[in-house]
Motif scaffolding. Structure first.
Motif, mmCIF file in Angstrom:
data_model
loop_
_atom_site.group_PDB
_atom_site.id
_atom_site.type_symbol
_atom_site.label_atom_id
_atom_site.label_comp_id
_atom_site.label_asym_id
_atom_site.label_seq_id
_atom_site.Cartn_x
_atom_site.Cartn_y
_atom_site.Cartn_z
ATOM 1 N N GLN A 1 0.938 -1.205 0.044
ATOM 2 C CA GLN A 1 0.126 -0.033 -0.003
ATOM 3 C C GLN A 1 0.711 1.278 0.004
ATOM 4 O O GLN A 1 0.604 2.218 -0.826
ATOM 5 C CB GLN A 1 -1.021 0.040 1.073
ATOM 6 N N LEU A 2 1.837 1.137 1.014
ATOM 7 C CA LEU A 2 2.839 2.625 0.978
ATOM 8 C C LEU A 2 3.586 2.596 -0.282
ATOM 9 O O LEU A 2 3.838 3.531 -0.672
ATOM 10 C CB LEU A 2 3.763 2.341 1.993
ATOM 11 N N GLN A 3 4.127 1.622 -1.056
ATOM 12 C CA GLN A 3 4.587 1.470 -2.403
ATOM 13 C C GLN A 3 3.757 2.084 -3.332
ATOM 14 O O GLN A 3 4.266 3.065 -4.073
ATOM 15 C CB GLN A 3 4.967 -0.111 -2.531
ATOM 16 N N ASP A 4 2.507 1.738 -3.328
ATOM 17 C CA ASP A 4 1.684 2.341 -4.331
ATOM 18 C C ASP A 4 1.295 3.740 -4.253
ATOM 19 O O ASP A 4 1.350 4.453 -5.033
ATOM 20 C CB ASP A 4 0.357 1.548 -4.379
ATOM 21 N N GLU A 5 1.253 4.058 -3.211
ATOM 22 C CA GLU A 5 0.784 5.551 -2.493
ATOM 23 C C GLU A 5 2.196 6.333 -2.846
ATOM 24 O O GLU A 5 2.230 7.725 -3.096
ATOM 25 C CB GLU A 5 0.607 5.686 -1.074
ATOM 26 N N SER A 6 3.440 5.843 -2.611
ATOM 27 C CA SER A 6 4.734 6.461 -2.933
ATOM 28 C C SER A 6 4.894 6.818 -4.305
ATOM 29 O O SER A 6 5.319 7.804 -4.674
ATOM 30 C CB SER A 6 5.823 5.777 -2.248
ATOM 31 N N VAL A 7 4.609 5.937 -5.304
ATOM 32 C CA VAL A 7 4.814 6.277 -6.490
ATOM 33 C C VAL A 7 3.623 7.139 -7.113
ATOM 34 O O VAL A 7 4.339 8.064 -7.833
ATOM 35 C CB VAL A 7 4.694 4.945 -7.478
ATOM 36 N N GLN A 8 2.651 7.185 -6.498
ATOM 37 C CA GLN A 8 1.800 8.367 -6.942
ATOM 38 C C GLN A 8 1.919 9.655 -6.244
ATOM 39 O O GLN A 8 1.806 10.650 -7.094
ATOM 40 C CB GLN A 8 0.279 7.724 -6.586
#
Length: 212
Positions: free
Chosen positions: A186-193
């Protein structure tokens, strides 16, 4: 899969007070590891358009470590490396590994990588593009770095270490952003965005500063 509550525990250090009571001590900085590749368009986009513009906002709250390797692989104890985007990418990863060891300041590391990722993409058209301008920008002696690191066992060992670090994470996507050594999708996906928003969320969660 890690969630935010479990990540909170991973950041916490259990300490025993003198009266025998227990308390959780929050960190004063968030550890961030960035796994990336020199010719990966997504890595270029993240470093140039997410990390770099955000850096002055978050730098007081994070310790950041850069691992330039991505979906590469070594053979014969580093005698050869293969990379997702070809041999030029292997070259760029190795140059960055050498440069980063010669840049003690995180501010200057970020400045160098923003420059390198922007310039090195032109290496696919010209073999003489090795980020020379970027080394000069942060006062790294480019010729010394190439002769004493890139062309020697030091450069090989740095990339082998980057491979070991990357293998421990096994990234499915490049770049991969890991907080406090605990991968969270979840943090990965949020970080890329939106990297700044994600870091600031964690800063507020751990109550270690005012980051917006």
């Amino acid at each position: 899969m890690w969630n935010v509550n479990r990540l909170v525990l991973s950041f916490s250090v259990l300490v025993i007070l003198t009266n025998g009571q227990r308390a959780y001590e929050r960190p004063n900085k968030i550890n961030v590891a960035l796994y990336f590749e020199s010719l990966c368009p997504d890595s270029q986009n993240f470093l140039i358009n997410q990390l770099y513009p955000t850096w002055n906002t978050i730098k007081d709250y994070v310790n950041i470590r850069f691992i330039p390797f991505g979906k590469s692989a070594s053979k014969e104890n580093g005698q050869k490396f293969t990379c997702q985007h070809g041999s030029q990418e292997c070259k760029g990863n190795r140059i960055m590994s050498c440069a980063l060891t010669r840049i003690p300041s995180q501010d200057l590391q970020v400045e160098y990588l923003r420059c390198f990722m922007d310039e090195y993409k032109f290496a696919i058209f010209g073999a003489n593009e090795n980020g020379q301008k970027c080394a000069r920008l942060v006062n790294v002696d480019f010729e010394e770095m190439m002769s004493k690191c890139y062309q020697t066992r030091e450069g090989t060992d740095l990339q082998l270490q980057a491979e070991a670090d990357t293998s421990a994470v096994r990234p499915k996507f490049v770049p991969t952003i890991v907080y406090n050594e605990a991968f969270d999708q979840q943090l990965q996906d949020e970080s890329v965005q939106n990297f700044r928003q994600t870091v600031c969320k964690l800063v507020r969660l751990y109550n270690i500063g005012n980051c917006t």
